[in-house]
Design a protein around this motif. Structure first.
Motif, short mmCIF file in Angstrom:
data_model
loop_
_atom_site.label_atom_id
_atom_site.label_comp_id
_atom_site.label_asym_id
_atom_site.label_seq_id
_atom_site.Cartn_x
_atom_site.Cartn_y
_atom_site.Cartn_z
N GLY A 66 0.79 -1.22 0.00
CA GLY A 66 0.00 0.00 0.00
C GLY A 66 0.82 1.27 0.00
O GLY A 66 0.32 2.33 -0.37
N ASN A 67 2.10 1.18 0.40
CA ASN A 67 2.95 2.36 0.37
C ASN A 67 3.58 2.48 -1.01
O ASN A 67 4.16 1.52 -1.51
CB ASN A 67 4.04 2.27 1.45
N PRO A 68 3.52 3.66 -1.63
CA PRO A 68 4.03 3.80 -3.02
C PRO A 68 5.54 3.66 -3.15
O PRO A 68 6.03 3.51 -4.27
CB PRO A 68 3.57 5.22 -3.40
N ASN A 69 6.27 3.70 -2.04
CA ASN A 69 7.73 3.60 -2.11
C ASN A 69 8.27 2.28 -1.60
O ASN A 69 9.48 2.13 -1.39
CB ASN A 69 8.37 4.77 -1.37
N MET A 113 16.35 10.76 -1.10
CA MET A 113 16.22 10.53 0.34
C MET A 113 14.79 10.70 0.84
O MET A 113 14.37 9.98 1.76
CB MET A 113 17.15 11.48 1.10
N SER A 114 14.05 11.62 0.27
CA SER A 114 12.67 11.84 0.75
C SER A 114 11.80 10.60 0.59
O SER A 114 11.22 10.11 1.57
CB SER A 114 12.06 13.05 0.05
N PRO A 115 11.67 10.03 -0.62
CA PRO A 115 10.87 8.81 -0.74
C PRO A 115 11.48 7.61 -0.02
O PRO A 115 10.75 6.74 0.47
CB PRO A 115 10.76 8.57 -2.25
N LEU A 116 12.83 7.55 0.05
CA LEU A 116 13.46 6.45 0.78
C LEU A 116 13.09 6.50 2.25
O LEU A 116 12.73 5.47 2.85
CB LEU A 116 14.98 6.51 0.61
N MET A 117 13.15 7.69 2.85
CA MET A 117 12.80 7.81 4.27
C MET A 117 11.30 7.61 4.50
O MET A 117 10.89 7.12 5.55
CB MET A 117 13.26 9.15 4.82
N LEU A 146 10.77 5.64 -6.75
CA LEU A 146 11.64 4.83 -5.90
C LEU A 146 10.83 3.75 -5.19
O LEU A 146 9.74 3.99 -4.69
CB LEU A 146 12.33 5.73 -4.88
N LYS A 147 11.43 2.55 -5.13
CA LYS A 147 10.80 1.40 -4.48
C LYS A 147 11.83 0.67 -3.62
O LYS A 147 12.83 0.16 -4.13
CB LYS A 147 10.24 0.42 -5.52
N LEU A 148 11.60 0.62 -2.33
CA LEU A 148 12.46 -0.16 -1.43
C LEU A 148 12.11 -1.64 -1.59
O LEU A 148 10.94 -2.02 -1.54
CB LEU A 148 12.24 0.29 0.02
N ALA A 149 13.14 -2.46 -1.79
CA ALA A 149 12.91 -3.87 -2.11
C ALA A 149 13.81 -4.77 -1.28
O ALA A 149 14.62 -4.32 -0.48
CB ALA A 149 13.18 -4.11 -3.60
N ASP A 150 13.65 -6.06 -1.46
CA ASP A 150 14.43 -7.16 -0.86
C ASP A 150 14.36 -7.13 0.67
O ASP A 150 15.24 -6.63 1.36
CB ASP A 150 15.88 -7.12 -1.32
N PHE A 151 13.30 -7.73 1.18
CA PHE A 151 13.07 -7.80 2.63
C PHE A 151 13.51 -9.14 3.20
O PHE A 151 12.99 -9.58 4.22
CB PHE A 151 11.60 -7.51 2.92
#
Length: 274
Positions: A66-69, A113-117, A146-151
């Motif tokens: 649900g979070n776009p990043n 940094m903004s979307p990463l944080m 930006l998309k944070l991946a690999d959990f």
């Protein structure tokens, strides 16, 4: 791969490999869209700990949806031999490719940094620490979002539960992880601070010629801003770096505090704190 997956997706070429699985491009005839498929062969997992890790990753991705990043999970299929996770496809270059050849301005670095944080703060609000924040795990989709991946290294920390275990990547790992002590979710803030430093300076803040030397440098935590690398970096950016790369965890900023810092709120345009 699981039979359920094969009935709904056409599996295409391999596009990556992780600790536990292989990533393929796949196509859904129903939606007409391409996705990323992480396929894990459970028969080759070494022990119950490995099995727990791969099952946890799917649960965490579903919790964070649900979070776009944060990379979105589309489907999960599992049978006796395979766990298949279908996710949105991020087929643009990752941040590692983007930081390898250039130095970022304050404004360009803040745009990352903004979307990463935002992504990290979302994880922390849900009680999840990523624990392996690094440029390779920061992807971009076809619209350059930006998309944070690999959990795969992520862990739950809710209900005041701290974490243990050495995970992460040498340049980016927080000192408290290496010390063997219990630690909290602020390890992700440290790692993000390292990324911010590299974008602005073109060099890592803590380095060495071997993993052991890098670890020693991280444990010392002696943060410096060499003039030749930081001559065009704003004082407000350096202020935020000091607060993210603070060895004293009690004084280190949380993800929410980073989001409220003037360098982030001004999108990198603030030149001073006054």
């Amino acid at each position: 791969m699981s039979q359920g997956l094969k009935g709904n997706y056409q599996v295409c070429e391999e596009i990556g490999r992780g600790r536990f699985g292989t990533v393929f491009r796949c196509f859904s005839p129903e939606s007409g869209e391409f996705y990323a498929l992480k396929s894990i062969d459970k028969t080759v997992l070494a022990d119950s700990v490995d099995r727990e890790c791969i099952e946890k990753e799917a649960k965490i991705l579903q919790l964070l949806n649900g979070n776009p990043n944060v990379v979105q999970i589309i489907d999960v299929y599992e049978d006796e031999n395979y766990l298949d996770i279908v996710m949105e496809l991020c087929d643009s270059s990752d941040l590692y490719d983007r930081v390898s050849n250039r130095i970022f301005s304050d404004v360009e670095a803040a745009a990352v940094m903004s979307p990463l944080m935002e992504a990290i703060a979302h994880c922390h609000r849900r009680g999840v620490a990523h624990r392996d924040i690094k440029p390779d795990n920061i992807l971009f989709d076809s619209r350059n979002r930006l998309k944070l991946a690999d959990f795969g290294s992520a862990e739950f920390f809710h209900d005041g539960r701290s974490m243990r275990g050495i995970v992460g990547t040498p340049y980016y790992v927080a000192p408290e992880v290496l010390s063997g002590r219990d630690y909290n979710e602020k390890v992700d803030v440290w790692s993000a601070g390292v990324i911010m430093y590299i974008m602005l300076a073109g060099i890592p803040p803590f380095y060495g010629d071997s993993a052991a030397e890098i670890f020693e440098s991280v444990l010392r935590g002696n943060l410096r801003f060499p003039t030749r690398n930081f001559y065009s970096v704003s004082p407000v950016a350096k202020d935020l770096l000091r607060k993210m790369l603070c060895k004293d965890v009690s004084k280190r900023f949380s993800a929410e505090q980073v989001l409220n810092h003037p360098w982030i709120t001004s999108r990198g345009e603030a030149r001073s704190l006054i």
